[in-house]
Design a protein around this motif. Structure first.
Motif, PDB file in Angstrom:
ATOM      1  N   PHE A   1       0.637  -1.228   0.028  1.00  0.00           N
ATOM      2  CA  PHE A   1       0.129   0.013   0.052  1.00  0.00           C
ATOM      3  C   PHE A   1       0.794   1.190   0.008  1.00  0.00           C
ATOM      4  O   PHE A   1       0.331   2.393  -0.778  1.00  0.00           O
ATOM      5  CB  PHE A   1      -0.856  -0.093   1.165  1.00  0.00           C
ATOM      6  CG  PHE A   1      -2.265  -1.537   1.255  1.00  0.00           C
ATOM      7  CD1 PHE A   1      -3.457  -0.260   0.195  1.00  0.00           C
ATOM      8  CD2 PHE A   1      -2.080  -1.883   1.340  1.00  0.00           C
ATOM      9  CE1 PHE A   1      -4.324  -0.994  -0.325  1.00  0.00           C
ATOM     10  CE2 PHE A   1      -2.817  -3.151   1.682  1.00  0.00           C
ATOM     11  CZ  PHE A   1      -4.146  -2.907   0.493  1.00  0.00           C
ATOM     12  N   LEU A   2       1.933   0.542   0.627  1.00  0.00           N
ATOM     13  CA  LEU A   2       2.794   2.289   0.557  1.00  0.00           C
ATOM     14  C   LEU A   2       2.990   3.783  -1.461  1.00  0.00           C
ATOM     15  O   LEU A   2       2.738   4.301  -0.892  1.00  0.00           O
ATOM     16  CB  LEU A   2       4.644   1.883   0.802  1.00  0.00           C
ATOM     17  CG  LEU A   2       4.993   3.026   1.113  1.00  0.00           C
ATOM     18  CD1 LEU A   2       5.170   4.023   1.810  1.00  0.00           C
ATOM     19  CD2 LEU A   2       6.577   2.535   2.304  1.00  0.00           C
ATOM     20  N   PRO A   3       3.245   2.752  -1.985  1.00  0.00           N
ATOM     21  CA  PRO A   3       3.024   3.206  -3.233  1.00  0.00           C
ATOM     22  C   PRO A   3       1.860   3.824  -3.363  1.00  0.00           C
ATOM     23  O   PRO A   3       1.879   4.797  -4.113  1.00  0.00           O
ATOM     24  CB  PRO A   3       3.028   1.700  -4.121  1.00  0.00           C
ATOM     25  CG  PRO A   3       3.855   1.068  -3.745  1.00  0.00           C
ATOM     26  CD  PRO A   3       3.873   1.252  -2.233  1.00  0.00           C
ATOM     27  N   PHE A   4       1.159   3.372  -3.337  1.00  0.00           N
ATOM     28  CA  PHE A   4      -0.841   4.362  -3.306  1.00  0.00           C
ATOM     29  C   PHE A   4      -0.501   5.634  -2.411  1.00  0.00           C
ATOM     30  O   PHE A   4      -1.028   6.369  -2.862  1.00  0.00           O
ATOM     31  CB  PHE A   4      -1.750   3.873  -3.060  1.00  0.00           C
ATOM     32  CG  PHE A   4      -2.163   2.294  -3.923  1.00  0.00           C
ATOM     33  CD1 PHE A   4      -2.792   2.320  -5.214  1.00  0.00           C
ATOM     34  CD2 PHE A   4      -1.784   1.325  -3.071  1.00  0.00           C
ATOM     35  CE1 PHE A   4      -3.479   1.328  -5.755  1.00  0.00           C
ATOM     36  CE2 PHE A   4      -1.998  -0.271  -3.905  1.00  0.00           C
ATOM     37  CZ  PHE A   4      -2.717   0.199  -5.320  1.00  0.00           C
ATOM     38  N   PHE A   5       0.440   6.038  -2.145  1.00  0.00           N
ATOM     39  CA  PHE A   5       0.889   7.258  -1.408  1.00  0.00           C
ATOM     40  C   PHE A   5       2.079   8.200  -2.085  1.00  0.00           C
ATOM     41  O   PHE A   5       1.954   9.302  -1.619  1.00  0.00           O
ATOM     42  CB  PHE A   5       1.155   6.712   0.167  1.00  0.00           C
ATOM     43  CG  PHE A   5      -0.198   6.343   1.239  1.00  0.00           C
ATOM     44  CD1 PHE A   5      -0.566   7.157   1.713  1.00  0.00           C
ATOM     45  CD2 PHE A   5       0.254   5.370   1.477  1.00  0.00           C
ATOM     46  CE1 PHE A   5      -1.538   6.697   2.458  1.00  0.00           C
ATOM     47  CE2 PHE A   5      -1.249   4.908   2.450  1.00  0.00           C
ATOM     48  CZ  PHE A   5      -1.906   5.100   2.702  1.00  0.00           C
TER      49      PHE A   5
END
Length: 317
Positions: A139-143
């Motif tokens: 989920f980090l890349p979505f930020f």
């Protein structure tokens, strides 16, 4: 203090009063006799957005039938198919279209090769800390925006970037790793990986782990169990992930523009050039409709051959 409403010390909470007031207001605005229309009311925003999209496509279809007058830089009044003829006869546009399809296909292949093991470990690992770590990595890349990630790839793959620094340690390089087709595919795979994992994880979760145990008890090793049990049962997730990744890759703009260096344009980049650089809205609209048609055909072929996957929402075959 007791919470019995019959007790004189009971105080009606403020949030309950607000909820009662909101319920009475809703009864005035939308009486119960309109209850059978509630579903349509909830669908209204989505229908409005779809209507705006259809209207935009209709206007582009109308604009694509007008040729740009180079003397006045205004669209001609007569209707013609010249814009589509220009695309058909242009080797440049054919090359751009072919590159876009190739990029989308290779992105699907490499993304699935990386996403499936990631999703499998995420679903099957018994260790909670490993699962949490994988979820954070997912989920980090979505930020982080796509443009920011593309700039990060530019830095890492640059002539003085980390990859070439590693090559320098073993006495080779530096190599030109940017502004070519593999760099664009690499950026697209990096961008699409979380989407594919999110599509694959539910499909793998629905596969009981006992089926793999049963296959092992019948003599199948891990590889045969994966090939004959897990992969066939995960087909809906694989198809759904392929559809999402292919459509997003085919229509991507940022990665080809930034990692391709102007020499690896996709259809979206050609559309941008016609709308905002040459101001030829007719030709840009024709390219946009061609992109819609091409994406629709590819999706229809995949659905026709393999079904809708997880996008079918459990429809019966």
């Amino acid at each position: 203090m007791t919470t019995d409403p019959d007790n004189s010390d009971f105080r009606y909470p403020l949030r309950w009063r607000l909820m009662d007031g909101a319920e009475r207001l809703l009864e005035i605005v939308w009486p119960r006799r309109f209850g059978r229309f509630t579903g349509w009311l909830l669908l209204l925003p989505a229908l409005l957005l779809v209507g705006i999209l259809v209207l935009g496509l209709w206007q582009m279809a109308e604009s694509s039938l007008h040729v740009l007058d180079r003397n006045t830089f205004l669209p001609s009044e007569e209707y013609t198919l010249s814009n589509y003829g220009t695309i058909w006869q242009s080797a440049t546009y054919f090359k751009v279209i072919w590159r876009s399809v190739q990029g989308a296909v290779w992105t699907v292949v490499f993304t699935l090769l990386l996403a499936f093991p990631f999703a499998y470990v995420l679903v099957r690992t018994p260790r909670a800390w490993v699962r949490k770590l994988l979820l954070i990595a997912l989920f980090l890349p979505f930020f982080i925006g796509q443009v920011v990630r593309a700039y990060g790839i530019l830095i890492v793959l640059g002539t003085s970037g980390a990859v070439n620094d590693v090559f320098g340690l073993i006495g080779v390089g530096p190599y030109r790793l940017l502004f070519n087709f593999p760099a664009v595919v690499f950026g697209l795979v990096q961008y699409m990986l979380p989407f594919a994992v999110l599509m694959l994880a539910p499909a793998l979760t629905s596969i009981p782990q006992e089926t793999e145990t049963a296959a092992s008890s019948l003599g199948a090793n891990w590889l045969r169990s994966m090939r004959h049990v897990v992969l066939p049962m995960a087909k809906p997730g694989i198809v759904g992930a392929s559809l999402v990744v292919m459509t997003l890759s085919l229509t991507d703009f940022a990665m080809p523009a930034m990692l391709g260096g102007g020499s690896q344009d996709f259809i979206a980049n050609a559309i941008y050039d016609q709308f905002f650089r040459t101001a030829d809205q007719g030709l840009g609209s024709a390219l946009a409709l061609l992109l819609v048609a091409l994406g629709s055909v590819l999706v229809a072929v995949i659905i026709g051959l393999f079904g809708a996957g997880t996008l079918g929402m459990g429809e019966k075959k």
